[in-house]
Motif scaffolding. Structure first.
Motif, PDB file in Angstrom:
ATOM      1  N   LYS A 193       0.825  -1.219   0.000  1.00  0.00           N
ATOM      2  CA  LYS A 193       0.000   0.000   0.000  1.00  0.00           C
ATOM      3  C   LYS A 193       0.857   1.267   0.000  1.00  0.00           C
ATOM      4  O   LYS A 193       0.643   2.180  -0.790  1.00  0.00           O
ATOM      5  N   THR A 194       1.830   1.299   0.929  1.00  0.00           N
ATOM      6  CA  THR A 194       2.628   2.515   1.071  1.00  0.00           C
ATOM      7  C   THR A 194       3.508   2.735  -0.154  1.00  0.00           C
ATOM      8  O   THR A 194       3.652   3.868  -0.623  1.00  0.00           O
ATOM      9  N   SER A 195       4.048   1.654  -0.688  1.00  0.00           N
ATOM     10  CA  SER A 195       4.860   1.779  -1.909  1.00  0.00           C
ATOM     11  C   SER A 195       3.995   2.271  -3.061  1.00  0.00           C
ATOM     12  O   SER A 195       4.431   3.109  -3.855  1.00  0.00           O
ATOM     13  N   ALA A 207      -2.620   7.588   7.115  1.00  0.00           N
ATOM     14  CA  ALA A 207      -3.527   7.247   8.208  1.00  0.00           C
ATOM     15  C   ALA A 207      -3.069   6.002   8.958  1.00  0.00           C
ATOM     16  O   ALA A 207      -3.822   5.447   9.751  1.00  0.00           O
ATOM     17  N   ASP A 208      -1.831   5.564   8.705  1.00  0.00           N
ATOM     18  CA  ASP A 208      -1.282   4.402   9.421  1.00  0.00           C
ATOM     19  C   ASP A 208      -0.552   4.926  10.650  1.00  0.00           C
ATOM     20  O   ASP A 208       0.525   5.509  10.533  1.00  0.00           O
ATOM     21  N   VAL A 209      -1.145   4.750  11.830  1.00  0.00           N
ATOM     22  CA  VAL A 209      -0.551   5.322  13.050  1.00  0.00           C
ATOM     23  C   VAL A 209       0.573   4.456  13.606  1.00  0.00           C
ATOM     24  O   VAL A 209       1.250   4.850  14.559  1.00  0.00           O
ATOM     25  N   VAL A 211      -4.882   8.544   0.215  1.00  0.00           N
ATOM     26  CA  VAL A 211      -4.927   8.178   1.626  1.00  0.00           C
ATOM     27  C   VAL A 211      -4.327   6.786   1.774  1.00  0.00           C
ATOM     28  O   VAL A 211      -4.855   5.813   1.225  1.00  0.00           O
ATOM     29  N   ASP A 212      -3.209   6.710   2.490  1.00  0.00           N
ATOM     30  CA  ASP A 212      -2.578   5.414   2.777  1.00  0.00           C
ATOM     31  C   ASP A 212      -3.080   4.956   4.144  1.00  0.00           C
ATOM     32  O   ASP A 212      -3.176   5.765   5.069  1.00  0.00           O
ATOM     33  N   THR A 213      -3.410   3.679   4.267  1.00  0.00           N
ATOM     34  CA  THR A 213      -3.996   3.197   5.519  1.00  0.00           C
ATOM     35  C   THR A 213      -3.158   2.062   6.101  1.00  0.00           C
ATOM     36  O   THR A 213      -2.293   1.500   5.430  1.00  0.00           O
TER      37      THR A 213
HETATM   38 MG   LIG Z   1       2.126   0.797   4.783  1.00  0.00          MG
END
Ligand SMILES: [Mg+2]
Ligand SMILES: Nc1ncnc2c1ncn2[C@@H]1O[C@H](COP(=O)(O)OP(=O)(O)O)[C@@H](O)[C@H]1O
Length: 295
Positions: free
Chosen positions: A42-44, A65-67, A134-136
């Motif tokens: 997802k982040t990539s 949005a990934d805490v 939006v990355d989760t």
């Molecule tokens: Mg990620």
């Protein structure tokens, strides 16, 4: 006279490659939310899409949005970043705003995480960003995963949801979204075979490295709690906190400036010693979260 070459309307720049279905659909959406379990890329994907859209000339923001595995801002926060060109990592985005949520896991703060994400998306749109990605985080399975993702999607109201899944682990969420009518558009993608899968221990190590890097820029400061109050998330005064507790650092308008780590608390003297990269004269309030790191 040479024949006129017909001009293509629209922005100049490289054409969207038909080999990249994610870019093709994200280029049509204002707000795109990327969803999938841990280590589906997802982040990539967020970094690659943001970079490609920015390189076409779009004004691009990313809300992280990934805490837990934070890239924009430190863990325990939701972050808003600006992307102006190709990026090696999402962490290279320019941080524009943060919201302290209070933990490195969203499970106790589902509503807060969702609402903070929604506020940062609206802030990006009102600041004139044309594409907001939006990355989760990876919590998608079970009732908590479903509740978290539905709350985020309700708060964000995306045009497009990109679902990265190896098998059918995100199908309950994808189907629930599709049953809701025309919005959002749901597009399923298969993760790249190059995505490296990490154990929970590796993810924790990664989070600790991010925290270490964040606090490497910190100074240790002693604060007077009569002047700079320490509160919980509901606004109630907190008298004592243990070393290692992570705190949200707020400015005078209630905006999150960063986080701090407690070094020592002397409730009898009204003194609190913290490490934070935020300049002491900007700190108006400290918020005690749940997470601790080190001690
Ligand atoms: Mg990620
Ligand atoms: N296309 C790719 N090629 C090589 N490595 C990748 C690719 N996509 C992801 N990775 C690696 O796989 C790991 C997990 O990817 P990441 O994007 O962080 O997943 P997620 O955000 O879904 O947890 C990271 O170490 C990342 O560098």
């Amino acid at each position: 006279m040479a024949p006129q070459t017909p001009q293509r309307s629209g922005r100049p720049g490289p054409a969207v490659t038909p080999l990249d279905p994610a870019l093709e659909v994200a280029a049509e959406a204002r707000v795109t939310l990327i969803l999938g379990t841990s280590d589906t890329g997802k982040t990539s994907l967020a970094a690659r899409l943001a970079g490609a859209l920015a390189a076409r000339g779009d004004r691009v923001a990313v809300v992280d949005a990934d805490v837990g595995q934070s890239e924009i801002g430190p863990p325990t926060t939701v972050g808003l970043g600006r992307v102006t060109g190709e990026l090696a990592r999402l962490a290279d985005a320019e941080v524009l705003a943060l919201e302290f949520v209070g933990d490195t896991s969203p499970v106790r703060y589902i509503r807060e995480t969702a609402e903070a994400t929604g506020r940062l998306v609206r802030r990006a749109l009102s600041a004139g960003f044309e594409r907001v990605l939006v990355d989760t985080g990876g919590l998608v399975e079970g009732p908590l995963g479903l509740a978290l993702k539905r709350a985020k999607i309700r708060a964000v109201d995306p045009d497009l949801v990109l679902v990265l899944q190896r098998r059918d682990e995100s199908e309950p969420i994808a189907r629930a979204l599709e049953s809701g009518g025309a919005r959002p558009r749901v597009v399923r993608l298969v993760p790249s075979s190059a995505v490296v899968r990490r154990t929970a221990a590796r993810r924790r190590e990664h989070r600790e490295r991010i925290l270490r890097d964040y606090l490497a820029r910190a100074a240790t400061i002693e604060l007077d709690t009569a002047r700079i109050p320490l509160r919980d998330r509901r606004g109630t005064a907190v008298a004592d906190v243990e070393p290692g507790r992570l705190l949200g650092v707020l400015g005078s308008a209630g905006e999150t400036l960063g986080i701090a780590r407690v070094r020592a608390c002397k409730p009898d003297e009204g003194r609190l010693v913290v490490e934070t990269p935020v300049a002491a004269d900007r700190i108006a309030t400290l918020i005690a979260g749940r997470a601790t790191w080190g001690g």
